[in-house]
Write a protein that holds these residues in place. Structure first.
Motif, PDB file in Angstrom:
ATOM      1  N   SER A 242       0.129  13.956  -1.058  1.00  0.00           N
ATOM      2  CA  SER A 242      -0.592  13.647  -2.296  1.00  0.00           C
ATOM      3  C   SER A 242      -0.507  14.826  -3.261  1.00  0.00           C
ATOM      4  CB  SER A 242      -2.067  13.354  -1.999  1.00  0.00           C
ATOM      5  OG  SER A 242      -2.728  14.544  -1.571  1.00  0.00           O
ATOM      6  N   LYS A 244      -2.456  17.411  -2.999  1.00  0.00           N
ATOM      7  CA  LYS A 244      -3.790  17.990  -3.210  1.00  0.00           C
ATOM      8  C   LYS A 244      -3.980  19.345  -2.556  1.00  0.00           C
ATOM      9  CE  LYS A 244      -5.813  15.204   0.553  1.00  0.00           C
ATOM     10  NZ  LYS A 244      -6.742  14.086   0.815  1.00  0.00           N
ATOM     11  N   SER A 287       3.380   9.278  -9.687  1.00  0.00           N
ATOM     12  CA  SER A 287       2.434   9.928  -8.782  1.00  0.00           C
ATOM     13  C   SER A 287       3.197  10.338  -7.523  1.00  0.00           C
ATOM     14  CB  SER A 287       1.311   8.946  -8.433  1.00  0.00           C
ATOM     15  OG  SER A 287       0.868   9.101  -7.126  1.00  0.00           O
ATOM     16  N   THR A 289       1.987  10.756  -4.611  1.00  0.00           N
ATOM     17  CA  THR A 289       1.495   9.857  -3.569  1.00  0.00           C
ATOM     18  C   THR A 289       2.280   8.555  -3.559  1.00  0.00           C
ATOM     19  OG1 THR A 289      -0.755  10.756  -3.642  1.00  0.00           O
ATOM     20  CG2 THR A 289      -0.503   8.501  -2.811  1.00  0.00           C
ATOM     21  N   GLN A 290       2.392   7.931  -4.717  1.00  0.00           N
ATOM     22  CA  GLN A 290       3.051   6.630  -4.782  1.00  0.00           C
ATOM     23  C   GLN A 290       4.551   6.745  -4.553  1.00  0.00           C
ATOM     24  OE1 GLN A 290       1.765   4.580  -8.363  1.00  0.00           O
ATOM     25  NE2 GLN A 290      -0.097   3.909  -7.329  1.00  0.00           N
ATOM     26  N   GLU A 313     -10.764   5.267  -4.453  1.00  0.00           N
ATOM     27  CA  GLU A 313      -9.757   5.746  -5.414  1.00  0.00           C
ATOM     28  C   GLU A 313      -8.418   5.964  -4.710  1.00  0.00           C
ATOM     29  OE1 GLU A 313      -9.086   9.434  -8.599  1.00  0.00           O
ATOM     30  OE2 GLU A 313     -10.759   9.475  -7.187  1.00  0.00           O
ATOM     31  N   GLN A 314      -8.464   6.618  -3.532  1.00  0.00           N
ATOM     32  CA  GLN A 314      -7.237   6.821  -2.766  1.00  0.00           C
ATOM     33  C   GLN A 314      -6.636   5.493  -2.339  1.00  0.00           C
ATOM     34  OE1 GLN A 314      -8.573   9.243   0.485  1.00  0.00           O
ATOM     35  NE2 GLN A 314      -8.366  11.173  -0.626  1.00  0.00           N
ATOM     36  N   LYS A 316      -6.856   2.538  -3.687  1.00  0.00           N
ATOM     37  CA  LYS A 316      -6.246   1.812  -4.806  1.00  0.00           C
ATOM     38  C   LYS A 316      -4.896   2.430  -5.186  1.00  0.00           C
ATOM     39  CE  LYS A 316     -10.651   0.145  -6.636  1.00  0.00           C
ATOM     40  NZ  LYS A 316     -11.668   0.225  -7.709  1.00  0.00           N
ATOM     41  N   GLU A 317      -4.827   3.747  -5.190  1.00  0.00           N
ATOM     42  CA  GLU A 317      -3.552   4.391  -5.511  1.00  0.00           C
ATOM     43  C   GLU A 317      -2.507   4.087  -4.439  1.00  0.00           C
ATOM     44  OE1 GLU A 317      -1.727   8.690  -6.921  1.00  0.00           O
ATOM     45  OE2 GLU A 317      -3.594   8.686  -5.754  1.00  0.00           O
ATOM     46  N   ASN A 318      -2.921   4.152  -3.182  1.00  0.00           N
ATOM     47  CA  ASN A 318      -1.982   3.884  -2.097  1.00  0.00           C
ATOM     48  C   ASN A 318      -1.442   2.458  -2.162  1.00  0.00           C
ATOM     49  OD1 ASN A 318      -2.537   6.460  -1.216  1.00  0.00           O
ATOM     50  ND2 ASN A 318      -3.720   5.850   0.568  1.00  0.00           N
ATOM     51  N   GLY A 320      -1.273   0.588  -4.738  1.00  0.00           N
ATOM     52  CA  GLY A 320      -0.469   0.447  -5.947  1.00  0.00           C
ATOM     53  C   GLY A 320       0.971   0.865  -5.763  1.00  0.00           C
ATOM     54  N   SER A 321       1.261   1.600  -4.687  1.00  0.00           N
ATOM     55  CA  SER A 321       2.634   2.050  -4.441  1.00  0.00           C
ATOM     56  C   SER A 321       3.583   0.888  -4.197  1.00  0.00           C
ATOM     57  CB  SER A 321       2.675   3.009  -3.245  1.00  0.00           C
ATOM     58  OG  SER A 321       2.364   2.328  -2.033  1.00  0.00           O
TER      59      SER A 321
END
Length: 346
Positions: A242, A244, A287, A289-290, A313-314, A316-318, A320-321
């Protein structure tokens, strides 16, 4: 969402699978239920768990994750909408509080019955052996080193017989491996080929990410030629991919912050590779992550990509990949980094 069939079956699963190993430790039951609600609403129909979860394993938290999932099934009545996978814990120092008898017949029967009770279901769609009984290269060990203390005797036929009987009883539908090597995978497949009455392993759940592509060495060819699908775990390398952890100060409540011994993705080479992948993501306005997840999902031997999250939040991003398509130019840049720093994490 996109879907694949579990190999050799008519069971259709989402190409992103919801991982659950933080529920009951880093996540509350309420948060786990929220994740399942949202994932299902986004087309995810595949959940993966284990009797060992949450991890790191503790006797006082044994199998809490399965209990959380079972309570969700009871509350929502949506068991029939989910393809459910779980695992029996292998023999190890950190599982002595569960049992010390490995994959004996009694152990497997006990584990399956316990999971069914906690999950509040009559059947498990995919039942997996969490790691080999043999002393071999799993959980962060890069290569096989013979261990004189390893007194394993080949019991693969007996293991498959027990699983066959549980299939006949309707308690499990299909079986798979996890943290397995090329030798172990072929040994299971050959036993099933020689004895057609025994069940066939249809999946293998191993680590796979931009930082660990060791599956491509040996196992990917087995996967594609023998049609045993990869369920990729740690596709973000404990969250390393990610980005981070690149800022110097580890974020509070992050996995590696809480459990510093989970450091196999934190070595100098892994950090250097992560920085290089971050530059690629920035170059193409993606991103990290994505991009990292989309790479895993795009592999031809991939059946499903197991993502985990400790926040919505994580999650949803994951999820979305699944909409991210990596162009030939992006893949070429990724390969350049991989060729320069191949597999920096075991």
């Amino acid at each position: 969402m996109e879907y694949n069939y579990l190999p050799h079956t008519d069971i259709e699963v989402s190409k992103i699978c919801l991982g659950t190993m933080t529920w009951g430790r880093q996540n509350t039951e309420e948060e786990g239920h929220e994740q399942m609600d949202y994932a299902l609403s986004q087309g995810v129909n595949f959940f993966d768990t284990a009797e060992l979860y949450p991890i790191p394993a503790q006797a006082e938290r044994y199998a809490l994750t399965e209990t959380i999932i079972g309570n969700w099934f009871k509350k929502t009545g949506k068991r029939n909408e989910i393809v459910l996978a779980t695992k029996i814990a292998g023999k190890a120092p950190f599982t002595k509080f569960i049992r010390e008898t490995g994959f004996s017949r009694n152990s497997i029967v006990e584990a399956v019955n316990g999971s069914l009770q906690r999950l509040q279901t009559d059947y498990i769609d995919l039942y997996q052996l969490h790691w080999p009984e043999r002393s071999t290269n799993y959980f962060g060990q890069r290569g096989y080193q013979p261990d004189p203390r390893d007194h394993w005797e080949d019991n693969i036929h007996q293991v498959l017989e027990t699983l066959r009987d549980l299939i006949k009883e309707g308690k499990i539908r299909q079986v798979g491996l996890s943290n397995e090597t090329p030798w172990g995978t072929m040994r299971f497949l050959e036993e099933g080929k020689v004895h057609p009455s025994l069940p066939r392993m249809i999946t293998i759940q191993n680590p796979y990410s931009l930082l660990n592509r060791l599956f491509e060495v040996g196992l990917s060819e087995i996967s594609m030629r023998s049609k045993i699908g990869l369920l990729a775990y740690s596709p973000l390398g404990f969250g390393t991919l990610s980005g981070k952890y690149l800022e110097g100060k580890p974020p509070e409540k992050a996995r590696i912050t809480l459990f510093p011994n989970y450091n196999r993705y934190s070595g100098d080479n892994a950090v250097a590779a992560t920085r290089a992948y971050k530059q690629i993501a920035d170059k193409y306005n993606l991103s990290l992550t994505q991009m990292a997840l989309a790479f895993v999902t795009s592999r031809p031997f991939l059946t499903s990509n197991i993502i985990g999250a400790t926040s919505m939040e994580q999650l949803k991003e994951n999820l979305g990949s699944i909409d991210v398509v990596l162009t030939p130019e992006i893949l070429e840049d990724i390969e350049a980094v991989h060729n320069h720093i191949p597999n920096p994490a075991p």
